[in-house]
Design a protein around this motif. Structure first.
Motif, PDB file in Angstrom:
ATOM      1  N   ARG A 307      14.021  -4.932  -4.973  1.00  0.00           N
ATOM      2  CA  ARG A 307      13.403  -3.618  -4.766  1.00  0.00           C
ATOM      3  C   ARG A 307      11.987  -3.802  -4.223  1.00  0.00           C
ATOM      4  NH1 ARG A 307      14.385  -2.464 -10.795  1.00  0.00           N
ATOM      5  NH2 ARG A 307      16.186  -3.665 -10.089  1.00  0.00           N
ATOM      6  N   GLN A 309       8.201  -1.231  -3.266  1.00  0.00           N
ATOM      7  CA  GLN A 309       7.559   0.068  -3.291  1.00  0.00           C
ATOM      8  C   GLN A 309       6.216  -0.033  -2.585  1.00  0.00           C
ATOM      9  OE1 GLN A 309       7.672   0.150  -7.720  1.00  0.00           O
ATOM     10  NE2 GLN A 309       5.479   0.728  -7.576  1.00  0.00           N
ATOM     11  N   CYS A 310       5.834   1.135  -2.049  1.00  0.00           N
ATOM     12  CA  CYS A 310       4.635   1.192  -1.219  1.00  0.00           C
ATOM     13  C   CYS A 310       3.408   1.558  -2.028  1.00  0.00           C
ATOM     14  CB  CYS A 310       4.798   2.231  -0.096  1.00  0.00           C
ATOM     15  SG  CYS A 310       5.884   1.676   1.239  1.00  0.00           S
ATOM     16  N   VAL A 321       4.322  -1.015 -11.715  1.00  0.00           N
ATOM     17  CA  VAL A 321       5.745  -1.138 -11.355  1.00  0.00           C
ATOM     18  C   VAL A 321       6.573  -1.039 -12.641  1.00  0.00           C
ATOM     19  CG1 VAL A 321       7.517  -2.567 -10.278  1.00  0.00           C
ATOM     20  CG2 VAL A 321       5.167  -2.631  -9.409  1.00  0.00           C
TER      21      VAL A 321
END
Length: 462
Positions: A307, A309-310, A321
């Motif tokens: 995974r 994420q930005c 996170v």
């Protein structure tokens, strides 16, 4: 009344015994006697020289008629009362033997003669026959013998001593004989009940050790639920034993409270309440080991896919996170499952962060990281998974372009014949870079389009 003493059971008494000086003036007389009732001999009611007396005459004065006859045949009679007495005391010639019996013997207090009788005629003596595991006589195993004239058994009684539910103890039998005068003879017979074969360890078959695999319910190890030979002890007891049993379990949990794999040390205790020495009962113990193992691995059920994420943090700082996992097991409850994780920050091959929970959520720096999950059930079984999680700063880089670039075209051999056949120039995207940058210091790629491989342009005379 005249006293008549019985010298033996049937006593003949001469007529003269009842004469108190009968006479005739003219000469000698003949004396005869008869009884009013024939208790002992039918001929006693006929005049004769004697009559008989026996035990049936005791206790009641007996009427006797005395007849005196002269030489001329003339006679006269008088009534005499006879008091029959038995002055010979009973004599115990042979008493009954003492008897020792095993305690399971069916003792009947109403049947005293099962232990023998005392008879009044030597020809009536019989053997004493008893059937039991153990029988011992102190002497000859025969009836006793009492002698006398008119004797009778006036009592045959038992006196018990500490005979309890175990059947052991003793009884005293007292037999009393008496004649009519009340003279007695007594015999004491002691009867002892013992346990010739007490309950011992050899009478017990304790359950064997047993092992199970993947047995999640500990109640299945209760003796009621175990197969034959592994449940309760079996034992042989007789009527002289009173055996009780109990057990105590020591549970050694190998799974830290989950009871997924464990060992039970079951201590069996049997007591014979009939074996009591100074207040201490006979105790028999043995240990049974019940082992329960588990070979089914737990299962990680959470998402283990990679995974990313930005982050749009202008300072390019770390970002929170969420890293949470879940799992299940056939026996171990969720609260007892053991989680560990290890995080390789920046995926450079070294472990930087470790934990022992299913939640590794936290603030992590921008970059590509790898997390390794381990789920254990406490019984040596585990499941593994790992995935990467990347934190990207998604803020776009800042381009700085050079404008109004000037260059010269150059003759070139494009067909490989060593002769210039065209004039052109090759320009890369970097020619126009005036210092493009990313705020986080990330390297930037220069291209003429969104295709990062589009980095070259060729210009010619056309």
């Amino acid at each position: 009344s005249n006293a008549v003493s019985l010298e033996k059971i049937i006593t003949i008494v001469d007529a003269s015994t009842f004469d108190d000086g009968s006479f005739d003036a003219c000469g000698p007389v003949t004396i005869q006697v008869r009884r009013m009732t024939a208790n002992c001999d039918p001929s006693d009611i006929v005049f004769g020289e004697s009559v008989t007396f026996c035990c049936d005459d005791l206790g009641v004065d007996q009427q006797v008629i005395l007849r005196v006859t002269d030489q001329g045949g003339l006679w006269n009679e008088c009534m005499v009362m006879a008091e029959v007495q038995d002055k010979i005391p009973p004599v115990l010639v042979q008493g009954l033997p003492d008897i020792t019996l095993s305690c399971e013997f069916p003792f009947n207090t109403e049947d005293t003669e099962q232990f023998g009788s005392i008879v009044m005629d030597v020809d009536d003596r019989e053997d004493i026959l008893l059937t039991a595991e153990y029988v011992e006589f102190s002497g000859e195993a025969k009836d006793g013998l009492v002698l006398g004239n008119c004797i009778e058994l006036i009592s045959d009684e038992f006196t018990f001593s500490n005979i309890g539910t175990c059947g052991t103890g003793s009884a005293t039998r007292i037999l009393t004989f008496a004649n009519q005068q009340g003279v007695t003879a007594t015999d004491v017979q002691n009867i002892t009940f013992i346990n010739p074969s007490p309950f011992t360890m050899s009478d017990i078959d304790f359950p064997d050790d047993i092992s199970f695999t993947n047995l999640c319910d500990i109640s299945a190890t209760h003796p009621d639920n175990l197969p034959a030979g592994f449940g309760y002890p079996t034992y042989v007891e007789d009527g002289c034993d009173q055996v009780g049993l109990d057990y105590e379990d020591q549970v050694i949990d190998l799974s830290d409270g989950a009871l997924s794999c464990y060992e039970i040390i079951r201590t069996w205790t049997l007591a014979d309440w009939c074996q009591n020495t100074n207040g201490t009962f006979a105790i028999f113990e043995d240990t049974q080991i019940i082992t329960v193992s588990n070979i089914v691995a737990p299962e990680i059920t959470g998402d283990c896919s990679d995974r990313s994420q930005c982050s749009f943090d202008i300072d390019c700082g770390p970002m929170y996170v969420e890293l949470v996992n879940s799992g299940t097991d056939d026996c171990t409850g969720d609260e007892f499952l053991k989680w560990t994780y290890a995080i390789d920050a920046f995926s450079d091959g070294s472990i930087d962060i470790v934990g022992s929970t299913s939640d590794a959520s936290g603030t992590y720096p921008v970059g590509l990281h790898t997390i390794y999950w381990t789920l254990s059930d406490g019984c040596g079984n585990e499941d593994l998974c790992n995935y990467t999680f990347e934190i990207e700063n998604c803020k776009t880089p800042s381009p700085i372009c050079l404008d109004n670039l000037t260059t010269e075209i150059t003759p070139m051999d494009t067909d490989g014949d060593t002769e210039a056949d065209t004039e052109q120039v090759m320009i890369t995207a970097s020619f126009f870079d005036g210092g493009s940058y990313h705020v986080c210091g990330e390297p930037v790629q220069l291209s003429f389009s969104d295709d990062v491989t589009d980095t070259l342009r060729i210009f010619g005379c056309d």
